[in-house]
Scaffold this active site. Sequence first.
Site, PDB file in Angstrom:
ATOM      1  N   GLN A 115      53.934   1.889  38.068  1.00 15.46           N
ATOM      2  CA  GLN A 115      54.244   3.307  38.293  1.00 15.46           C
ATOM      3  C   GLN A 115      53.138   3.937  39.134  1.00 15.46           C
ATOM      4  O   GLN A 115      53.225   5.098  39.504  1.00 15.46           O
ATOM      5  CB  GLN A 115      54.328   4.043  36.959  1.00 15.46           C
ATOM      6  CG  GLN A 115      55.361   3.471  36.021  1.00 15.46           C
ATOM      7  CD  GLN A 115      55.191   4.020  34.615  1.00 15.46           C
ATOM      8  OE1 GLN A 115      55.728   5.065  34.268  1.00 15.46           O
ATOM      9  NE2 GLN A 115      54.422   3.348  33.809  1.00 15.46           N
ATOM     10  N   HIS A 133      56.903   4.245  42.176  1.00 12.86           N
ATOM     11  CA  HIS A 133      56.729   5.652  42.544  1.00 12.86           C
ATOM     12  C   HIS A 133      56.078   5.818  43.914  1.00 12.86           C
ATOM     13  O   HIS A 133      55.499   6.859  44.199  1.00 12.86           O
ATOM     14  CB  HIS A 133      55.926   6.378  41.456  1.00 12.86           C
ATOM     15  CG  HIS A 133      56.667   6.462  40.151  1.00 12.86           C
ATOM     16  ND1 HIS A 133      56.058   6.693  38.934  1.00 12.86           N
ATOM     17  CD2 HIS A 133      57.998   6.344  39.871  1.00 12.86           C
ATOM     18  CE1 HIS A 133      56.979   6.707  37.975  1.00 12.86           C
ATOM     19  NE2 HIS A 133      58.152   6.487  38.509  1.00 12.86           N
ATOM     20  N   CYS A 144      62.569  14.316  58.859  1.00 12.14           N
ATOM     21  CA  CYS A 144      62.994  13.169  59.688  1.00 12.14           C
ATOM     22  C   CYS A 144      62.379  11.847  59.222  1.00 12.14           C
ATOM     23  O   CYS A 144      62.628  10.809  59.815  1.00 12.14           O
ATOM     24  CB  CYS A 144      62.652  13.421  61.158  1.00 12.14           C
ATOM     25  SG  CYS A 144      60.892  13.236  61.541  1.00 12.14           S
ATOM     26  N   SER A 205      50.407   2.357  29.949  1.00 15.10           N
ATOM     27  CA  SER A 205      51.466   3.343  30.210  1.00 15.10           C
ATOM     28  C   SER A 205      51.875   4.007  28.908  1.00 15.10           C
ATOM     29  O   SER A 205      52.031   3.348  27.883  1.00 15.10           O
ATOM     30  CB  SER A 205      52.688   2.676  30.842  1.00 15.10           C
ATOM     31  OG  SER A 205      53.717   3.636  30.989  1.00 15.10           O
ATOM     32  N   ASN A 230      47.711  -0.685  25.283  1.00 17.24           N
ATOM     33  CA  ASN A 230      47.577   0.737  25.617  1.00 17.24           C
ATOM     34  C   ASN A 230      46.660   1.422  24.606  1.00 17.24           C
ATOM     35  O   ASN A 230      46.699   1.118  23.417  1.00 17.24           O
ATOM     36  CB  ASN A 230      48.958   1.417  25.601  1.00 17.24           C
ATOM     37  CG  ASN A 230      48.965   2.694  26.423  1.00 17.24           C
ATOM     38  OD1 ASN A 230      48.686   2.658  27.615  1.00 17.24           O
ATOM     39  ND2 ASN A 230      49.262   3.813  25.797  1.00 17.24           N
TER      40      ASN A 230
HETATM   41  P1  NAD Z   1      50.341   8.289  31.487  1.00 20.86           P
HETATM   42  O1  NAD Z   1      49.189   9.127  31.938  1.00 20.86           O
HETATM   43  O2  NAD Z   1      51.524   8.959  30.946  1.00 20.86           O
HETATM   44  O3  NAD Z   1      49.807   7.254  30.356  1.00 20.86           O
HETATM   45  C1  NAD Z   1      48.660   6.488  30.535  1.00 20.86           C
HETATM   46  C2  NAD Z   1      48.393   5.727  29.255  1.00 20.86           C
HETATM   47  O4  NAD Z   1      47.330   4.822  29.503  1.00 20.86           O
HETATM   48  C3  NAD Z   1      47.970   6.620  28.101  1.00 20.86           C
HETATM   49  O5  NAD Z   1      48.830   6.398  26.989  1.00 20.86           O
HETATM   50  C4  NAD Z   1      46.536   6.174  27.772  1.00 20.86           C
HETATM   51  O6  NAD Z   1      46.291   6.091  26.391  1.00 20.86           O
HETATM   52  C5  NAD Z   1      46.480   4.795  28.376  1.00 20.86           C
HETATM   53  N1  NAD Z   1      45.154   4.391  28.869  1.00 20.86           N
HETATM   54  C6  NAD Z   1      44.220   5.132  29.503  1.00 20.86           C
HETATM   55  N2  NAD Z   1      43.159   4.375  29.850  1.00 20.86           N
HETATM   56  C7  NAD Z   1      43.433   3.120  29.394  1.00 20.86           C
HETATM   57  C8  NAD Z   1      42.730   1.881  29.445  1.00 20.86           C
HETATM   58  N3  NAD Z   1      41.516   1.783  30.023  1.00 20.86           N
HETATM   59  N4  NAD Z   1      43.303   0.787  28.893  1.00 20.86           N
HETATM   60  C9  NAD Z   1      44.528   0.864  28.284  1.00 20.86           C
HETATM   61  N5  NAD Z   1      45.226   2.019  28.200  1.00 20.86           N
HETATM   62  C10 NAD Z   1      44.696   3.123  28.768  1.00 20.86           C
HETATM   63  O7  NAD Z   1      50.695   7.333  32.720  1.00 20.86           O
HETATM   64  P2  NAD Z   1      52.033   6.537  33.064  1.00 20.86           P
HETATM   65  O8  NAD Z   1      52.668   6.021  31.831  1.00 20.86           O
HETATM   66  O9  NAD Z   1      51.690   5.668  34.199  1.00 20.86           O
HETATM   67  O10 NAD Z   1      53.077   7.594  33.641  1.00 20.86           O
HETATM   68  C11 NAD Z   1      52.769   8.745  34.340  1.00 20.86           C
HETATM   69  C12 NAD Z   1      52.920   8.809  35.836  1.00 20.86           C
HETATM   70  O11 NAD Z   1      51.614   8.833  36.267  1.00 20.86           O
HETATM   71  C13 NAD Z   1      53.513   7.739  36.656  1.00 20.86           C
HETATM   72  O12 NAD Z   1      54.641   8.264  37.256  1.00 20.86           O
HETATM   73  C14 NAD Z   1      52.471   7.470  37.782  1.00 20.86           C
HETATM   74  O13 NAD Z   1      53.099   7.548  39.045  1.00 20.86           O
HETATM   75  C15 NAD Z   1      51.526   8.582  37.660  1.00 20.86           C
HETATM   76  N6  NAD Z   1      50.077   8.416  37.859  1.00 20.86           N
HETATM   77  C16 NAD Z   1      49.559   7.403  38.601  1.00 20.86           C
HETATM   78  C17 NAD Z   1      48.185   7.281  38.759  1.00 20.86           C
HETATM   79  C18 NAD Z   1      47.645   6.158  39.608  1.00 20.86           C
HETATM   80  O14 NAD Z   1      48.270   5.765  40.586  1.00 20.86           O
HETATM   81  N7  NAD Z   1      46.491   5.610  39.250  1.00 20.86           N
HETATM   82  C19 NAD Z   1      47.332   8.186  38.132  1.00 20.86           C
HETATM   83  C20 NAD Z   1      47.901   9.239  37.376  1.00 20.86           C
HETATM   84  C21 NAD Z   1      49.280   9.338  37.244  1.00 20.86           C
END
Ligand code: NAD
Length: 260
Positions: A115, A133, A144, A205, A230
């Site tokens: 994601q 994403h 365009c 995630s 997670n």
């Molecule tokens: P989310 O923020 O909803 O969840 C992240 C999860 O990761 C949390 O539950 C947290 O407890 C866990 N986490 C944090 N650090 C961790 C680690 N070191 N080890 C294990 N777990 C850890 O993110 P999501 O589920 O990816 O969904 C949200 C949206 O966030 C997606 O659509 C994505 O596109 C976007 N996003 C992407 C980035 C990126 O590209 N790095 C950053 C922020 C958000």
Amino acid sequence: MFTRLEEPWRLCRRPLVEYVEKIAEILRRAKSSIAFTGAGISTESNIPDFRGSQGLWKKFDPRMASRCYFEEDPKGFWNFYAMRYNAIANAKPNDGHIALAELEKKGYINSVITQNIDTLHTKAGSKSVIELHGNIIWSRCDLCSAERRTIECIEELESSDSPPTCKSCGGLMRPSVVLFEEPVKLMEVAMDIAVRSDCCLVVGSSLTVYPAAMVPEVVKGQGGALIIINMDPTPLDYRADVVVREKASIVLKKLVEVLS
Ligand code: NAD
């Protein structure tokens, strides 16, 4: 760091290595495994997630990543994405990304469905990466679809103090990421991979963003194995074969050692 849950491999009082050995056993047995990753795998590369303890939604309104906000206030929208781009641009893959690339090389996982928009899986050496994403490195014209590098768009934002526009048609530029309220075009590709997989390794995630979160549900729903690494609980924990609440880099690095 471990929390006690009901089933044996969710009882979080065992030493970490026992969980890792269990995950290794599942991966050895599986015919076709995928990794499904979220923002949590990149927090150790200093890119904040959305919903973790230091997540962006603790400071910003989630509407800032929406189609509506882009249309209502393109300059405010671009300021938010310039901030996110700056956090991502110089980030380096961490041990978690590197371990997943290694697991692909060793034949334990076939694809990473992510994601994330930060391109760190590709930078770490993963070859089969589905960026559900999109990614923030490129932007496109909203009218365009002509592409420009996001860094150029941010330079234009900063020098003109207005949102960047297309060189060809003058339309508004937007990062090539999927915004809230927009369809996930690669979902069909991801589902096609999910239905052919018998193991899904979820890493970092919250499993709350749909339709992306359907990927692990589909693998589990057809009788595959579900492993969740997670830091916080997820809505799918109760269906998982193994849940580990520990930093992704620590678990995945150990997993590569055990599978070597
Ligand atoms: P989310 O923020 O909803 O969840 C992240 C999860 O990761 C949390 O539950 C947290 O407890 C866990 N986490 C944090 N650090 C961790 C680690 N070191 N080890 C294990 N777990 C850890 O993110 P999501 O589920 O990816 O969904 C949200 C949206 O966030 C997606 O659509 C994505 O596109 C976007 N996003 C992407 C980035 C990126 O590209 N790095 C950053 C922020 C958000």
